[in-house]
Scaffold this motif. Structure first.
Motif, short mmCIF file in Angstrom:
data_model
loop_
_atom_site.label_atom_id
_atom_site.label_comp_id
_atom_site.label_asym_id
_atom_site.label_seq_id
_atom_site.Cartn_x
_atom_site.Cartn_y
_atom_site.Cartn_z
N MET A 1 0.84 -1.17 0.00
CA MET A 1 0.00 0.00 0.00
C MET A 1 0.89 1.23 0.00
O MET A 1 1.92 1.27 0.64
N LYS A 2 0.49 2.23 -0.72
CA LYS A 2 1.23 3.48 -0.76
C LYS A 2 0.54 4.52 0.11
O LYS A 2 -0.67 4.51 0.25
N ALA A 3 1.35 5.41 0.69
CA ALA A 3 0.83 6.46 1.55
C ALA A 3 1.71 7.70 1.38
O ALA A 3 2.82 7.63 0.86
N VAL A 4 1.20 8.81 1.85
CA VAL A 4 1.94 10.07 1.86
C VAL A 4 2.11 10.48 3.31
O VAL A 4 1.19 10.34 4.12
N TYR A 5 3.31 10.97 3.65
CA TYR A 5 3.58 11.43 5.01
C TYR A 5 3.34 12.93 5.04
O TYR A 5 3.99 13.70 4.34
N GLU A 6 2.35 13.37 5.84
CA GLU A 6 1.99 14.78 5.94
C GLU A 6 1.78 15.17 7.41
O GLU A 6 1.00 14.52 8.10
N VAL A 9 1.77 12.43 10.00
CA VAL A 9 0.78 11.36 9.88
C VAL A 9 0.90 10.71 8.50
O VAL A 9 1.08 11.41 7.49
N PHE A 10 0.79 9.39 8.43
CA PHE A 10 0.76 8.69 7.14
C PHE A 10 -0.68 8.66 6.63
O PHE A 10 -1.58 8.20 7.32
N ARG A 11 -0.89 9.18 5.42
CA ARG A 11 -2.22 9.21 4.81
C ARG A 11 -2.23 8.23 3.65
O ARG A 11 -1.52 8.40 2.66
N PRO A 12 -3.02 7.13 3.76
CA PRO A 12 -3.09 6.15 2.67
C PRO A 12 -3.60 6.79 1.38
O PRO A 12 -4.45 7.66 1.41
N LEU A 13 -3.07 6.32 0.27
CA LEU A 13 -3.50 6.82 -1.03
C LEU A 13 -4.65 6.01 -1.61
O LEU A 13 -5.15 6.32 -2.69
N GLU A 14 -5.08 4.99 -0.90
CA GLU A 14 -6.21 4.17 -1.31
C GLU A 14 -6.95 3.71 -0.06
O GLU A 14 -6.39 3.76 1.04
N PRO A 15 -8.20 3.31 -0.18
CA PRO A 15 -8.96 2.88 1.01
C PRO A 15 -8.29 1.68 1.70
O PRO A 15 -7.68 0.84 1.04
N VAL A 16 -8.42 1.62 3.02
CA VAL A 16 -7.89 0.50 3.79
C VAL A 16 -9.01 -0.17 4.58
O VAL A 16 -9.98 0.48 4.95
N ARG A 17 -8.84 -1.45 4.83
CA ARG A 17 -9.83 -2.20 5.62
C ARG A 17 -9.26 -2.48 7.00
O ARG A 17 -8.70 -3.53 7.26
N LEU A 18 -9.37 -1.50 7.86
CA LEU A 18 -8.88 -1.64 9.23
C LEU A 18 -9.94 -1.10 10.18
O LEU A 18 -10.69 -0.19 9.85
N GLU A 19 -9.97 -1.67 11.37
CA GLU A 19 -10.84 -1.16 12.42
C GLU A 19 -10.19 0.09 13.01
O GLU A 19 -8.96 0.23 13.00
N GLU A 20 -10.99 0.99 13.53
CA GLU A 20 -10.45 2.17 14.21
C GLU A 20 -9.54 1.72 15.34
O GLU A 20 -9.85 0.77 16.07
#
Length: 79
Positions: A1-6, A9-20
């Motif tokens: 999975m790709k993400a951007v660091y801003e 915080v790491f912000r995923p570039l696509e939807p993820v299936r994780l619980e809060e």
């Protein structure tokens, strides 16, 4: 999975299936690291077999691809 660091915080570039609040382990690799380590497949293959002794390579069946079920699962050889 790709993400951007801003902003820390790491912000995923696509939807993820994780619980809060689900804990995950990240393996960080930058796009530059990825590009720098990319090799053609034939170089990867050469790296993998480089340290295999010649006598071990000589004992590999020459029909391994055609008869893979035989060598992996013990099935009868095909004609």
């Amino acid at each position: 999975m790709k993400a951007v660091y801003e902003h820390g915080v790491f912000r995923p570039l696509e939807p993820v299936r994780l619980e809060e609040h689900q804990e995950v382990t990240l393996v960080l690799e930058t796009a530059e690291d990825d590009a720098a380590e990319t090799k053609p497949i034939w170089e990867v293959a050469e790296d993998l077999v480089r340290d295999i002794p010649t006598d071990a390579l000589d004992s590999v069946p020459v029909d391994g691809a055609a008869q893979h079920d035989h060598y992996l699962y013990g099935a009868p050889k095909r004609d």
